[in-house]
Design an enzyme around this catalytic site. Structure first.
Site, PDB file in Angstrom:
ATOM      1  N   PHE A 164       9.490  24.798  34.631  1.00  0.00           N
ATOM      2  CA  PHE A 164       8.179  24.242  34.258  1.00  0.00           C
ATOM      3  C   PHE A 164       8.077  22.832  34.817  1.00  0.00           C
ATOM      4  O   PHE A 164       8.983  22.014  34.616  1.00  0.00           O
ATOM      5  CB  PHE A 164       8.012  24.202  32.735  1.00  0.00           C
ATOM      6  CG  PHE A 164       6.673  23.622  32.316  1.00  0.00           C
ATOM      7  CD1 PHE A 164       5.518  24.398  32.348  1.00  0.00           C
ATOM      8  CD2 PHE A 164       6.567  22.299  31.918  1.00  0.00           C
ATOM      9  CE1 PHE A 164       4.284  23.861  31.981  1.00  0.00           C
ATOM     10  CE2 PHE A 164       5.336  21.751  31.551  1.00  0.00           C
ATOM     11  CZ  PHE A 164       4.190  22.530  31.581  1.00  0.00           C
ATOM     12  N   ASP A 217      13.458  17.141  38.122  1.00  0.00           N
ATOM     13  CA  ASP A 217      12.433  16.942  37.107  1.00  0.00           C
ATOM     14  C   ASP A 217      13.161  16.564  35.819  1.00  0.00           C
ATOM     15  O   ASP A 217      13.689  17.428  35.116  1.00  0.00           O
ATOM     16  CB  ASP A 217      11.606  18.224  36.929  1.00  0.00           C
ATOM     17  CG  ASP A 217      10.518  18.074  35.874  1.00  0.00           C
ATOM     18  OD1 ASP A 217      10.580  17.115  35.076  1.00  0.00           O
ATOM     19  OD2 ASP A 217       9.609  18.926  35.843  1.00  0.00           O
ATOM     20  N   LYS A 264       7.376  11.528  29.525  1.00  0.00           N
ATOM     21  CA  LYS A 264       7.743  11.726  28.114  1.00  0.00           C
ATOM     22  C   LYS A 264       8.401  10.484  27.486  1.00  0.00           C
ATOM     23  O   LYS A 264       7.690   9.540  27.177  1.00  0.00           O
ATOM     24  CB  LYS A 264       8.586  12.987  27.955  1.00  0.00           C
ATOM     25  CG  LYS A 264       7.785  14.245  28.310  1.00  0.00           C
ATOM     26  CD  LYS A 264       8.236  15.512  27.607  1.00  0.00           C
ATOM     27  CE  LYS A 264       7.183  16.583  27.654  1.00  0.00           C
ATOM     28  NZ  LYS A 264       7.245  17.505  28.769  1.00  0.00           N
TER      29      LYS A 264
HETATM   30  C1  LIG Z   1       6.335  17.954  29.898  1.00  0.00           C
HETATM   31  C2  LIG Z   1       6.895  18.325  31.198  1.00  0.00           C
HETATM   32  C3  LIG Z   1       6.135  18.241  32.384  1.00  0.00           C
HETATM   33  C4  LIG Z   1       4.655  17.885  32.392  1.00  0.00           C
HETATM   34  O1  LIG Z   1       4.389  16.642  31.820  1.00  0.00           O
HETATM   35  P1  LIG Z   1       2.849  16.297  31.440  1.00  0.00           P
HETATM   36  O2  LIG Z   1       2.927  14.870  30.956  1.00  0.00           O
HETATM   37  O3  LIG Z   1       2.449  17.261  30.374  1.00  0.00           O
HETATM   38  O4  LIG Z   1       2.048  16.444  32.655  1.00  0.00           O
HETATM   39  C5  LIG Z   1       6.748  18.546  33.576  1.00  0.00           C
HETATM   40  N1  LIG Z   1       8.044  18.906  33.630  1.00  0.00           N
HETATM   41  C6  LIG Z   1       8.812  18.989  32.525  1.00  0.00           C
HETATM   42  C7  LIG Z   1      10.250  19.364  32.640  1.00  0.00           C
HETATM   43  C8  LIG Z   1       8.260  18.710  31.275  1.00  0.00           C
HETATM   44  O5  LIG Z   1       9.018  18.829  30.170  1.00  0.00           O
END
Ligand SMILES: *Cc1c(COP(=O)(O)O)cnc(C)c1O
Length: 402
Positions: free
Chosen positions: A133, A218, A247
């Site tokens: 994701f 990521d 985050k």
């Molecule tokens: C939350 C998340 C995203 C997306 O972040 P947003 O601030 O919602 O755009 C992308 N990659 C990972 C691994 C995430 O946990």
């Protein structure tokens, strides 16, 4: 608690019918004044808990001074935050954005531009992992490729190839002359708290070196101390080329960052990329305040100590209840509990009723992501509430005790 409440909002969320009014540390209170223990932290965001005094003071002071100028001018808090990331991490260059998905977008553009500027115009494909994701933009859903993310949104962006996680042979055989980068989450978050092994991470680094690829991580969910190190990749002893963050980076103030080595960032020249809000004075002031806390001596040691206790307690519970818990996985304060015979969404809803916030993830996993300031006493309370919740939902336990 997930209702079809008539609402003027687009119906994209399955919201629980609870609204919170204020929070303090590990606790959060709804509009009726009821207290909940927060082991979700707004999906790994509120890393310092709610209403942290240093963050509140910083935001209030900055709010009274200056909110926004655009990136047409220098932003001193932005320069300082970038300098601090460079001083304390692998990075030589930073780009600040407003969300996780924008950090991913910047990472993808950084990769493509790097090879383009070398005249390798066809070297632009990125290999990602199944069940990954990376956010919700068209580039990010094209990268992850999961059916539930992409259905109805064609045409997708081309340029992504996917393989199974933790299979180096599959990764190597997917690499072609057109491959530019590998993009992975060190622990798949939405996918169900599925860690990549250290050997796999080291193998990815070696493959990137061998085939002249950039390694992009990521760390939007795993970064900023969540796993007990500043970044999850540090556990495997490797150095990436590009990292996406968000985050925890703002402790609840929305922002993100794309960090890169000098080499990887070399294509990001004037005019090639930009953002109106990214790196604004409010976000950057708060970002520095978050770093003040995370870089304090002993902060990560605390995360590791409490994490060890949390894992011990959860593993103990899992051992006693094979019928309810299939596995406990994750690292640091990013923990997944894979349930057996209980639906994870039902578990999250029932847990909320019992006063404990947790989140669901893929593969029927509940996600436990407390603020990093959590103490042992909170873990004890959370375990009581979680056990109660799972007993309530387990048909077997009800047979045994009823
Ligand atoms: C939350 C998340 C995203 C997306 O972040 P947003 O601030 O919602 O755009 C992308 N990659 C990972 C691994 C995430 O946990």
């Amino acid at each position: 608690m997930e209702g079809d409440v008539t609402s003027a909002l687009m119906s994209v969320y399955r919201q629980a019918d609870v609204a919170f009014e204020y929070g303090k540390g590990m606790e959060i209170f709804d509009v009726s004044g009821r207290r909940y223990l927060d082991f979700n932290a707004g999906i790994a965001v509120s890393c310092l808990g709610h209403a942290h005094p240093h963050l509140v003071k910083t935001l209030q002071e900055q709010a009274a001074k200056l909110w926004h100028t655009s990136n047409l001018y220098r932003i001193p808090h932005q320069d300082r935050l970038a300098d601090r990331f460079v001083a304390h991490t692998f990075a030589d260059k930073c780009f600040f954005v407003n969300s996780g998905v924008e950090a991913i977008e910047c990472a993808i553009k950084t990769v493509r531009k790097y090879f383009y500027d070398q005249g390798k115009h066809d070297k632009n494909r990125i290999i990602t992992l199944n069940s990954s994701f990376h956010g919700r933009s068209l580039a990010a859903i094209s990268a992850a490729g999961q059916e539930k993310l992409v259905t109805g949104f064609a045409p997708l962006l081309s340029g992504f190839d996917r393989v199974e996680p933790n299979d180096l042979a599959a990764m190597e055989s997917a690499i072609t002359a057109q491959t530019a980068a590998i993009l992975v989450e060190p622990i798949q978050g939405e996918g169900g708290i599925r860690p990549l092994s250290d050997a796999y991470m080291q193998g990815l680094r070696a493959l990137c070196d061998k085939h002249d690829l950039l390694l992009v991580l990521d760390e939007i969910q795993t970064g900023m101390g969540r796993t007990g190190k500043m970044f999850a990749f540090e556990w495997s002893g490797i150095t990436p080329d590009v990292v996406a963050l968000a985050k925890g980076i703002g402790g609840g103030f929305p922002f993100g960052a794309c960090l890169a080595t000098e080499r990887a960032a070399s294509g990001m020249t004037p005019g090639s990329h930009g953002t109106t809000y990214g790196g604004n004075p409010l976000a950057m002031a708060v970002g520095n305040a978050v770093l003040d806390e995370l870089l304090k001596p002993g902060f990560l040691e605390h995360v590791n100590e409490i994490a060890a206790y949390l894992h011990e307690r959860l593993n103990d519970f899992a051992e006693r209840h094979h019928n309810i818990v299939e596995a406990v996985r994750g690292k640091g304060l990013m923990v997944g509990v894979k349930l057996r015979g209980i639906d994870s969404r039902e578990a999250v809803a029932a847990s909320l009723k019992n006063g404990l916030l947790i989140a669901p993830a893929g593969e029927n996993v509940i996600r436990i992501l407390p603020p990093l300031i959590v103490e042992r006493s909170h873990v004890d309370e959370a375990l009581i509430l979680l056990e109660k919740t799972l007993y309530e939902l387990s048909p077997i336990e009800q047979e045994n005790t009823g």
